[in-house]
Design a protein around this motif. Structure first.
Motif, PDB file in Angstrom:
ATOM      1  N   ASP A 178      42.798  26.622  39.494  1.00 10.44           N
ATOM      2  CA  ASP A 178      44.148  26.181  39.830  1.00 10.44           C
ATOM      3  C   ASP A 178      44.957  27.355  40.377  1.00 10.44           C
ATOM      4  N   ALA A 179      45.890  27.051  41.268  1.00 13.99           N
ATOM      5  CA  ALA A 179      46.702  28.103  41.909  1.00 13.99           C
ATOM      6  C   ALA A 179      47.436  28.964  40.888  1.00 13.99           C
ATOM      7  N   TYR A 180      47.736  28.424  39.706  1.00 11.52           N
ATOM      8  CA  TYR A 180      48.448  29.191  38.680  1.00 11.52           C
ATOM      9  C   TYR A 180      47.706  30.479  38.326  1.00 11.52           C
ATOM     10  N   TYR A 181      46.382  30.426  38.374  1.00  8.54           N
ATOM     11  CA  TYR A 181      45.573  31.556  37.920  1.00  8.54           C
ATOM     12  C   TYR A 181      45.324  32.596  39.010  1.00  8.54           C
ATOM     13  N   THR A 182      45.902  32.411  40.169  1.00  9.26           N
ATOM     14  CA  THR A 182      45.761  33.402  41.237  1.00  9.26           C
ATOM     15  C   THR A 182      46.903  34.420  41.131  1.00  9.26           C
ATOM     16  N   PHE A 183      46.819  35.278  40.126  1.00  9.15           N
ATOM     17  CA  PHE A 183      47.845  36.289  39.880  1.00  9.15           C
ATOM     18  C   PHE A 183      47.898  37.272  41.040  1.00  9.15           C
ATOM     19  N   ASP A 184      49.122  37.611  41.463  1.00 11.54           N
ATOM     20  CA  ASP A 184      49.263  38.540  42.583  1.00 11.54           C
ATOM     21  C   ASP A 184      49.402  39.976  42.075  1.00 11.54           C
ATOM     22  N   GLU A 185      49.569  40.916  43.022  1.00  8.42           N
ATOM     23  CA  GLU A 185      49.600  42.324  42.651  1.00  8.42           C
ATOM     24  C   GLU A 185      50.797  42.666  41.774  1.00  8.42           C
ATOM     25  N   HIS A 186      51.912  41.942  41.921  1.00  6.06           N
ATOM     26  CA  HIS A 186      53.080  42.209  41.082  1.00  6.06           C
ATOM     27  C   HIS A 186      52.743  41.980  39.613  1.00  6.06           C
ATOM     28  N   TYR A 187      51.940  40.948  39.365  1.00  8.31           N
ATOM     29  CA  TYR A 187      51.540  40.680  37.982  1.00  8.31           C
ATOM     30  C   TYR A 187      50.720  41.839  37.432  1.00  8.31           C
ATOM     31  N   PHE A 188      49.706  42.266  38.182  1.00  7.91           N
ATOM     32  CA  PHE A 188      48.848  43.351  37.701  1.00  7.91           C
ATOM     33  C   PHE A 188      49.627  44.663  37.569  1.00  7.91           C
ATOM     34  N   ALA A 189      50.547  44.908  38.483  1.00  6.10           N
ATOM     35  CA  ALA A 189      51.364  46.119  38.393  1.00  6.10           C
ATOM     36  C   ALA A 189      52.208  46.117  37.118  1.00  6.10           C
ATOM     37  N   SER A 190      52.675  44.940  36.715  1.00  4.79           N
ATOM     38  CA  SER A 190      53.504  44.851  35.512  1.00  4.79           C
ATOM     39  C   SER A 190      52.722  45.193  34.256  1.00  4.79           C
ATOM     40  N   LEU A 191      51.395  45.051  34.298  1.00  4.48           N
ATOM     41  CA  LEU A 191      50.576  45.350  33.124  1.00  4.48           C
ATOM     42  C   LEU A 191      50.538  46.844  32.802  1.00  4.48           C
ATOM     43  N   ARG A 192      51.024  47.677  33.735  1.00  2.00           N
ATOM     44  CA  ARG A 192      51.079  49.114  33.458  1.00  2.00           C
ATOM     45  C   ARG A 192      51.943  49.393  32.228  1.00  2.00           C
ATOM     46  N   ALA A 193      52.901  48.519  31.980  1.00  2.00           N
ATOM     47  CA  ALA A 193      53.763  48.707  30.810  1.00  2.00           C
ATOM     48  C   ALA A 193      52.993  48.531  29.505  1.00  2.00           C
ATOM     49  N   LEU A 194      51.782  47.964  29.590  1.00  2.00           N
ATOM     50  CA  LEU A 194      50.941  47.766  28.417  1.00  2.00           C
ATOM     51  C   LEU A 194      49.896  48.863  28.266  1.00  2.00           C
ATOM     52  N   ALA A 195      50.109  49.982  28.911  1.00  2.00           N
ATOM     53  CA  ALA A 195      49.089  51.040  28.980  1.00  2.00           C
ATOM     54  C   ALA A 195      48.563  51.462  27.612  1.00  2.00           C
ATOM     55  N   ASP A 196      49.395  51.398  26.571  1.00  2.00           N
ATOM     56  CA  ASP A 196      48.952  51.806  25.236  1.00  2.00           C
ATOM     57  C   ASP A 196      48.185  50.712  24.510  1.00  2.00           C
ATOM     58  N   HIS A 197      48.123  49.519  25.129  1.00  2.00           N
ATOM     59  CA  HIS A 197      47.463  48.390  24.470  1.00  2.00           C
ATOM     60  C   HIS A 197      46.557  47.606  25.419  1.00  2.00           C
ATOM     61  N   ALA A 198      46.156  48.223  26.527  1.00  2.00           N
ATOM     62  CA  ALA A 198      45.314  47.522  27.493  1.00  2.00           C
ATOM     63  C   ALA A 198      44.525  48.521  28.319  1.00  2.00           C
ATOM     64  N   TYR A 199      43.357  48.099  28.747  1.00  2.00           N
ATOM     65  CA  TYR A 199      42.569  48.882  29.694  1.00  2.00           C
ATOM     66  C   TYR A 199      41.637  47.946  30.448  1.00  2.00           C
ATOM     67  N   ILE A 200      40.988  48.480  31.480  1.00  2.00           N
ATOM     68  CA  ILE A 200      40.028  47.708  32.261  1.00  2.00           C
ATOM     69  C   ILE A 200      38.643  48.303  32.050  1.00  2.00           C
ATOM     70  N   LEU A 201      37.676  47.439  31.817  1.00  2.00           N
ATOM     71  CA  LEU A 201      36.276  47.852  31.794  1.00  2.00           C
ATOM     72  C   LEU A 201      35.621  47.375  33.082  1.00  2.00           C
ATOM     73  N   TYR A 202      34.938  48.279  33.755  1.00  2.00           N
ATOM     74  CA  TYR A 202      34.192  47.936  34.962  1.00  2.00           C
ATOM     75  C   TYR A 202      32.697  48.072  34.693  1.00  2.00           C
ATOM     76  N   ALA A 203      31.933  47.089  35.128  1.00  2.00           N
ATOM     77  CA  ALA A 203      30.481  47.214  35.186  1.00  2.00           C
ATOM     78  C   ALA A 203      30.158  47.788  36.566  1.00  2.00           C
ATOM     79  N   VAL A 204      29.428  48.902  36.587  1.00  2.00           N
ATOM     80  CA  VAL A 204      29.197  49.646  37.824  1.00  2.00           C
ATOM     81  C   VAL A 204      27.696  49.764  38.091  1.00  2.00           C
ATOM     82  N   LEU A 205      27.308  49.530  39.336  1.00  2.00           N
ATOM     83  CA  LEU A 205      25.916  49.691  39.760  1.00  2.00           C
ATOM     84  C   LEU A 205      25.902  50.527  41.030  1.00  2.00           C
ATOM     85  N   ASP A 206      25.194  51.645  40.992  1.00  2.00           N
ATOM     86  CA  ASP A 206      25.116  52.557  42.133  1.00  2.00           C
ATOM     87  C   ASP A 206      26.500  52.954  42.641  1.00  2.00           C
ATOM     88  N   GLY A 207      27.406  53.168  41.704  1.00  2.00           N
ATOM     89  CA  GLY A 207      28.754  53.600  42.049  1.00  2.00           C
ATOM     90  C   GLY A 207      29.688  52.506  42.507  1.00  2.00           C
TER      91      GLY A 207
END
Length: 323
Positions: A178-207
């Motif tokens: 659904d279109a509701y779940y297509t969060f834009d960059e403003h949403y992700f930028a706002s998550l910086r305020a959660l820096a002490d309680h959030a992080y991103i895990l990436y699965a990486v293959l060959d860099g």
């Protein structure tokens, strides 16, 4: 916390309100988003702006927090005051998503009518041994396959979301979300305020990042928030390794439970994927409602039905006029 709710205010979910109530030594609070019902897609062109409003707890899991039992007398007092407050301010109803791990759906039974919606999955992260033991054999094999294929997991700051946005958007498009779940960059930028309680895990293959997930946490719980992956790399099972790694990190940090959430519907494929991580780790997801103004509630249902005779007012939604 406010920062989390603020991210959804930017997403267009409404204005943030903290509902607090005290009566003697009894107290509780919860967060809601106040929305103008005229902006809902169902009412555009049917309802004047600033006619009626409603409340909804922020996307995800929430509901009331308290440090003790709330007596029936206190609940009745709160109900009387909140009804008067909401009627005066033209607030029709509230929809509450409770937290499966907190099991807070029974704190205010005299105020909020509740309903079981579906199960969610959590992982017991007391130790790495328990984490592995609770996973089913197929999932353990998928984790080992990812490791043998050279997939590694990198923990990055919540602000390092550029790669994640691309994968998340691709995943939502692939799944027909659904279109509701297509969060834009403003949403992700706002998550910086959660820096002490959030992080991103990436699965990486060959860099190359091939899957990613946003984790939210405190000292007791971790929550699997959003995820994305590149379809062409799914054969390497990066998401299986990613969640296993996240659970192990939670265990190292002294966090006892890792909540994976559920599916979009009971027992769907997404739920099946999560269930592999803890065969007996089901936690019920309950939702609730309070109708503050029954006349306005019925009028909104009637308005929908007049505009669309095929609309069924007796539908399965908790807030039926928003179906």
């Amino acid at each position: 916390m406010y920062e989390y709710a603020y991210s959804f205010m930017l997403h267009g979910d409404g204005d943030i309100y903290l509902i607090c109530f005290e009566n003697g030594s009894e107290r509780f609070c919860y967060v809601v988003m106040q929305r103008d019902i005229s902006y809902a897609p169902q009412y555009v062109g049917l309802l004047e702006k600033e006619t009626w409003y409603d409340w909804e707890t922020p996307y995800g899991y929430g509901g009331p927090l308290t440090d003790g039992a709330i007596s029936e007398a206190t609940q009745n007092l709160f109900r009387s005051e909140i009804l008067a407050y909401c009627r005066e301010r033209r607030i029709v109803s509230q929809f509450v998503r409770f937290h499966p791990l907190l099991k807070n759906y029974d704190i205010l039974p005299a105020v909020i009518e509740t309903r079981y919606l579906r199960d969610t999955i959590f992982m017991d992260t007391a130790s790495p041994e328990i984490i592995m033991q609770n996973m089913d054999s197929k999932n353990r094999n998928m984790v080992r396959k990812a490791q043998k294929s050279g997939v590694s997991i990198e923990k990055r700051d919540i602000a390092d979301y550029d790669d994640f946005i691309i994968m998340y958007a691709e995943t939502m498009k692939r799944n027909g979300a659904d279109a509701y779940y297509t969060f834009d960059e403003h949403y992700f930028a706002s998550l910086r305020a959660l820096a002490d309680h959030a992080y991103i895990l990436y699965a990486v293959l060959d860099g190359i990042p091939i899957a990613g997930s946003i984790m939210l946490y405190n000292d007791r719980y971790m929550h699997y928030h959003l995820s994305g992956s590149k379809a062409e790399f799914r054969k390497y099972a990066p998401s299986n390794l990613l969640l296993y790694d996240a659970a192990c990190r939670a265990s190292e940090d002294g966090i006892k439970q890792f909540h994976l959430g559920g599916g979009m519907a009971p027992e769907d494929s997404l739920f099946g994927f999560k269930k592999q991580f803890n065969k007996s780790g089901r936690a019920p997801f309950e939702v609730g409602r309070t109708i503050f103004n029954r006349d306005a509630y019925e009028a909104l249902l009637a308005l929908r039905h007049r505009a669309n005779p095929e609309f069924d007012p007796d539908n399965g939604f908790m807030i039926q006029y928003r179906r």
